[in-house]
Design a protein around this motif. Structure first.
Motif, PDB file in Angstrom:
ATOM      1  N   LEU A 278      35.038  37.854  44.445  1.00 15.79           N
ATOM      2  CA  LEU A 278      35.140  36.412  44.633  1.00 15.79           C
ATOM      3  C   LEU A 278      36.392  35.850  43.972  1.00 15.79           C
ATOM      4  N   ALA A 279      36.681  36.278  42.763  1.00 14.37           N
ATOM      5  CA  ALA A 279      37.855  35.788  42.045  1.00 14.37           C
ATOM      6  C   ALA A 279      39.145  36.206  42.747  1.00 14.37           C
TER       7      ALA A 279
ATOM      8  N   SER B 257      39.479  36.909  45.926  1.00  8.00           N
ATOM      9  CA  SER B 257      39.555  36.177  47.191  1.00  8.00           C
ATOM     10  C   SER B 257      40.072  34.758  46.970  1.00  8.00           C
ATOM     11  N   PHE B 258      39.524  34.069  45.971  1.00 10.61           N
ATOM     12  CA  PHE B 258      39.996  32.717  45.685  1.00 10.61           C
ATOM     13  C   PHE B 258      41.468  32.725  45.265  1.00 10.61           C
ATOM     14  N   GLY B 259      41.882  33.715  44.514  1.00  9.15           N
ATOM     15  CA  GLY B 259      43.279  33.808  44.101  1.00  9.15           C
ATOM     16  C   GLY B 259      44.207  33.993  45.281  1.00  9.15           C
TER      17      GLY B 259
ATOM     18  N   ILE C 114      43.595  33.168  48.417  1.00  8.36           N
ATOM     19  CA  ILE C 114      43.577  31.935  49.205  1.00  8.36           C
ATOM     20  C   ILE C 114      44.458  30.868  48.561  1.00  8.36           C
ATOM     21  N   MET C 115      44.383  30.725  47.245  1.00 10.24           N
ATOM     22  CA  MET C 115      45.196  29.720  46.554  1.00 10.24           C
ATOM     23  C   MET C 115      46.681  30.001  46.703  1.00 10.24           C
TER      24      MET C 115
END
Length: 40
Positions: free
Chosen positions: A10-11, A13-15, A17-18
Motif C-alpha cells: 500500500l505504501a 503504491s501510494f508513493g 501514484i504521488m
C-alpha cells in the motif's frame, strides 16, 4: 488486521501514484507557462 506485506504494498503504491501525479502536474504547469510566454 493488515499484515506488514499489505502495508508495504500500500505504501509503495501510494508513493508511485504521488510521484506520477507530481510529474503530470509539473508537465501541465510548464507547458501552460511556455504557451503563455509565446503569446506575450
Amino acid at each position: 488486521m493488515i499484515t506488514d506485506e499489505q502495508l508495504n504494498t500500500l505504501a509503495i503504491s501510494f508513493g508511485v501514484i504521488m510521484v506520477t501525479l507530481i510529474v503530470v502536474y509539473h508537465a501541465i504547469l510548464s507547458s501552460t507557462t511556455r504557451s503563455d510566454i509565446k503569446k506575450a
